[in-house]
Write an enzyme that holds these catalytic residues in place. Structure first.
Site, PDB file in Angstrom:
ATOM      1  N   GLU A 104      45.545  52.478  50.327  1.00 48.52           N
ATOM      2  CA  GLU A 104      46.978  51.840  49.445  1.00 48.52           C
ATOM      3  C   GLU A 104      47.421  53.122  48.453  1.00 48.52           C
ATOM      4  OE1 GLU A 104      46.694  48.142  47.339  1.00 48.52           O
ATOM      5  OE2 GLU A 104      47.412  49.187  45.535  1.00 48.52           O
ATOM      6  N   HIS A 108      40.249  47.800  52.184  1.00 47.30           N
ATOM      7  CA  HIS A 108      41.493  48.273  51.734  1.00 47.30           C
ATOM      8  C   HIS A 108      40.878  49.332  50.546  1.00 47.30           C
ATOM      9  CE1 HIS A 108      45.696  48.451  51.037  1.00 47.30           C
ATOM     10  NE2 HIS A 108      45.241  48.105  50.010  1.00 47.30           N
ATOM     11  N   ASP A 131      53.467  40.842  37.234  1.00 48.48           N
ATOM     12  CA  ASP A 131      53.448  40.356  36.071  1.00 48.48           C
ATOM     13  C   ASP A 131      55.049  40.843  35.347  1.00 48.48           C
ATOM     14  OD1 ASP A 131      50.899  39.388  35.836  1.00 48.48           O
ATOM     15  OD2 ASP A 131      50.174  41.646  36.299  1.00 48.48           O
ATOM     16  N   PHE A 136      41.394  50.063  32.772  1.00 49.04           N
ATOM     17  CA  PHE A 136      42.092  49.373  33.636  1.00 49.04           C
ATOM     18  C   PHE A 136      41.418  47.938  33.879  1.00 49.04           C
ATOM     19  CE2 PHE A 136      43.910  49.070  38.190  1.00 49.04           C
ATOM     20  CZ  PHE A 136      45.162  48.485  37.542  1.00 49.04           C
ATOM     21  N   SER A 181      42.073  50.106  55.760  1.00 49.66           N
ATOM     22  CA  SER A 181      43.415  50.638  55.309  1.00 49.66           C
ATOM     23  C   SER A 181      43.320  51.458  54.123  1.00 49.66           C
ATOM     24  CB  SER A 181      44.387  49.469  55.284  1.00 49.66           C
ATOM     25  OG  SER A 181      43.765  48.286  54.506  1.00 49.66           O
TER      26      SER A 181
HETATM   27  P1  FAD Z   1      49.681  34.285  41.899  1.00 52.24           P
HETATM   28  O1  FAD Z   1      49.097  34.261  43.403  1.00 52.24           O
HETATM   29  O2  FAD Z   1      51.073  33.644  41.681  1.00 52.24           O
HETATM   30  O3  FAD Z   1      48.712  33.977  40.870  1.00 52.24           O
HETATM   31  C1  FAD Z   1      49.029  34.424  39.504  1.00 52.24           C
HETATM   32  C2  FAD Z   1      48.458  33.221  38.598  1.00 52.24           C
HETATM   33  O4  FAD Z   1      49.189  32.082  38.589  1.00 52.24           O
HETATM   34  C3  FAD Z   1      46.868  33.184  38.705  1.00 52.24           C
HETATM   35  O5  FAD Z   1      46.348  32.931  37.649  1.00 52.24           O
HETATM   36  C4  FAD Z   1      46.795  31.664  39.549  1.00 52.24           C
HETATM   37  O6  FAD Z   1      45.871  31.020  39.378  1.00 52.24           O
HETATM   38  C5  FAD Z   1      47.975  31.139  38.942  1.00 52.24           C
HETATM   39  N1  FAD Z   1      49.018  30.128  39.924  1.00 52.24           N
HETATM   40  C6  FAD Z   1      49.072  30.406  41.161  1.00 52.24           C
HETATM   41  N2  FAD Z   1      49.753  29.357  41.558  1.00 52.24           N
HETATM   42  C7  FAD Z   1      50.030  28.478  40.751  1.00 52.24           C
HETATM   43  C8  FAD Z   1      50.549  27.002  40.325  1.00 52.24           C
HETATM   44  N3  FAD Z   1      51.112  26.513  41.475  1.00 52.24           N
HETATM   45  N4  FAD Z   1      50.496  26.521  39.318  1.00 52.24           N
HETATM   46  C9  FAD Z   1      49.857  26.952  38.050  1.00 52.24           C
HETATM   47  N5  FAD Z   1      49.353  28.267  38.339  1.00 52.24           N
HETATM   48  C10 FAD Z   1      49.271  28.939  39.473  1.00 52.24           C
HETATM   49  N6  FAD Z   1      51.208  43.770  40.822  1.00 52.24           N
HETATM   50  C11 FAD Z   1      52.350  44.791  41.050  1.00 52.24           C
HETATM   51  O7  FAD Z   1      53.178  44.224  40.056  1.00 52.24           O
HETATM   52  N7  FAD Z   1      52.772  45.430  42.171  1.00 52.24           N
HETATM   53  C12 FAD Z   1      51.964  45.416  43.232  1.00 52.24           C
HETATM   54  O8  FAD Z   1      52.324  46.236  44.273  1.00 52.24           O
HETATM   55  C13 FAD Z   1      50.551  44.620  43.097  1.00 52.24           C
HETATM   56  N8  FAD Z   1      49.708  44.945  44.491  1.00 52.24           N
HETATM   57  C14 FAD Z   1      48.661  44.192  44.199  1.00 52.24           C
HETATM   58  C15 FAD Z   1      47.871  44.219  45.175  1.00 52.24           C
HETATM   59  C16 FAD Z   1      46.570  43.653  45.260  1.00 52.24           C
HETATM   60  C17 FAD Z   1      45.779  43.375  46.513  1.00 52.24           C
HETATM   61  C18 FAD Z   1      46.228  42.895  44.083  1.00 52.24           C
HETATM   62  C19 FAD Z   1      44.732  42.060  44.134  1.00 52.24           C
HETATM   63  C20 FAD Z   1      47.034  42.714  43.072  1.00 52.24           C
HETATM   64  C21 FAD Z   1      48.086  43.562  43.146  1.00 52.24           C
HETATM   65  N9  FAD Z   1      49.067  43.333  41.905  1.00 52.24           N
HETATM   66  C22 FAD Z   1      50.116  44.065  41.811  1.00 52.24           C
HETATM   67  C23 FAD Z   1      48.802  42.796  40.714  1.00 52.24           C
HETATM   68  C24 FAD Z   1      49.372  41.230  40.731  1.00 52.24           C
HETATM   69  O9  FAD Z   1      50.709  41.196  40.510  1.00 52.24           O
HETATM   70  C25 FAD Z   1      48.966  40.696  39.479  1.00 52.24           C
HETATM   71  O10 FAD Z   1      47.518  40.290  39.705  1.00 52.24           O
HETATM   72  C26 FAD Z   1      49.684  39.402  38.764  1.00 52.24           C
HETATM   73  O11 FAD Z   1      49.205  39.043  37.936  1.00 52.24           O
HETATM   74  C27 FAD Z   1      49.214  38.194  40.037  1.00 52.24           C
HETATM   75  O12 FAD Z   1      49.950  38.200  41.306  1.00 52.24           O
HETATM   76  P2  FAD Z   1      49.440  37.355  42.399  1.00 52.24           P
HETATM   77  O13 FAD Z   1      50.416  37.706  43.457  1.00 52.24           O
HETATM   78  O14 FAD Z   1      47.981  37.132  42.581  1.00 52.24           O
HETATM   79  O15 FAD Z   1      50.106  35.733  41.772  1.00 52.24           O
END
Ligand code: FAD
Length: 272
Positions: free
Chosen positions: A6, A253, A98, A203, A4
């Site tokens: 992105e 991806h 974030d 980055f 895929s």
């Molecule tokens: P989470 O899975 O919630 O994790 C974030 C942090 O919180 C981690 O350190 C984790 O260990 C911690 N955590 C999780 N659950 C808990 C809990 N229950 N208690 C305490 N700590 C916890 N960003 C964007 O803004 N837009 C996008 O479109 C985008 N696409 C992305 C696509 C991919 C494939 C990837 C890898 C990243 C992408 N990101 C995007 C970046 C992402 O939003 C950031 O890395 C963000 O900081 C974390 O998102 P997450 O969904 O991994 O969060």
């Protein structure tokens, strides 16, 4: 699972033109779908919608929107999911995101797992989540981070797409950690072609991706020769992907940054 690509939603007409050129060039490779990023806090909400619709309608390619939940309300997320459902979207990449600068309230959803559970409850979508082979930069520990990834799968995620990385062992370690914890969803390899080394270095420092010394030193040796840097990037990433596919990685991806050339070169080198 096939491979895929992105894209990010373009900001203006010139950006849209570049994106259309990239899609046109990538289509003959036969990507399974194109995912479209979403600015945290809803900052690209409309542009993500428009880009998703364009990819589906103008190119007959499945579009998979990213959706980040930080700073959102339940009602806001429900509305977006409803819109996507009406459009016939079938999969979503669910993220925490974030908080944008100046925004302080994380809103209803604290972690991506909360969004995954919410989408599952809403129904009708396959859900993909982000995984971090080199550990999320803000994680309290590697163990905690893997445990949080497991909790996203337990909340209902169907697949994991990884952050990009240049250390293949980091991917294999994460995959094996997950397997040991009984996680059997596909762990899709996120691939960032190195088209501009300076930009990737900046980055990577932000998102916690390590650039191995042998890569950095070789890239620095071509500091005034962007074409050689580009060729080296293609070679390195092609080898990494080949190795990981041989090791059983389910699919790739590509973070295209809305450019087709490097993705196409790697894809062709791999004979995908
Ligand atoms: P989470 O899975 O919630 O994790 C974030 C942090 O919180 C981690 O350190 C984790 O260990 C911690 N955590 C999780 N659950 C808990 C809990 N229950 N208690 C305490 N700590 C916890 N960003 C964007 O803004 N837009 C996008 O479109 C985008 N696409 C992305 C696509 C991919 C494939 C990837 C890898 C990243 C992408 N990101 C995007 C970046 C992402 O939003 C950031 O890395 C963000 O900081 C974390 O998102 P997450 O969904 O991994 O969060």
């Amino acid at each position: 699972m096939a491979h895929s690509v992105e894209f990010f939603p373009p900001k203006n007409a010139a950006g849209e033109e570049r994106l259309r050129e990239a899609i046109t060039a990538l289509l003959p490779l036969g990507p399974e779908y194109a995912s479209v990023t979403f600015g945290a806090g809803g900052s690209t909400r409309e542009r993500t919608f428009v880009t998703v619709a364009m990819i589906r309608q103008d190119y007959d390619l499945e579009a998979v929107p990213h959706l980040s939940c930080i700073g959102s309300t339940e009602a806001g997320i429900r509305e977006i999911l409803g819109d996507y459902q009406k459009q016939g979207i079938r999969r979503i990449v669910a993220l925490r995101g974030d908080l944008p600068e100046g925004m302080e309230n994380p809103g209803h959803f604290q972690h991506a797992a909360d969004l995954v559970a919410f989408i599952r409850h809403f129904g009708g979508f396959d859900v993909y989540v982000a995984g971090y082979p080199e550990i999320h930069p803000r994680a309290t520990s590697a163990r905690d981070d893997v445990a949080h990834l497991v909790s996203k799968v337990q909340a209902g995620a169907d697949a994991i797409i990884t952050q990009y990385f240049f250390n293949p062992d980091a991917y294999l370690q994460l995959r094996d950690d997950l397997q040991r914890q009984g996680v059997d969803v596909p762990v899709v390899v996120g691939v960032m072609p190195i088209t501009n080394f300076e930009q990737i270095s900046r980055f990577s420092a932000m998102c916690g991706a390590d650039i191995p010394q042998y890569v950095r030193r070789r890239m620095e040796a071509y500091a005034n020769d962007p074409q050689s840097q580009y060729q080296l990037g293609i070679e390195l990433l092609s080898r990494q992907c080949q190795l990981l596919l041989r090791e059983g990685a389910p699919s790739l991806h590509f973070y295209t940054l809305n450019q087709a050339e490097a993705t196409t070169a790697i894809w062709r080198n791999l004979g995908l």
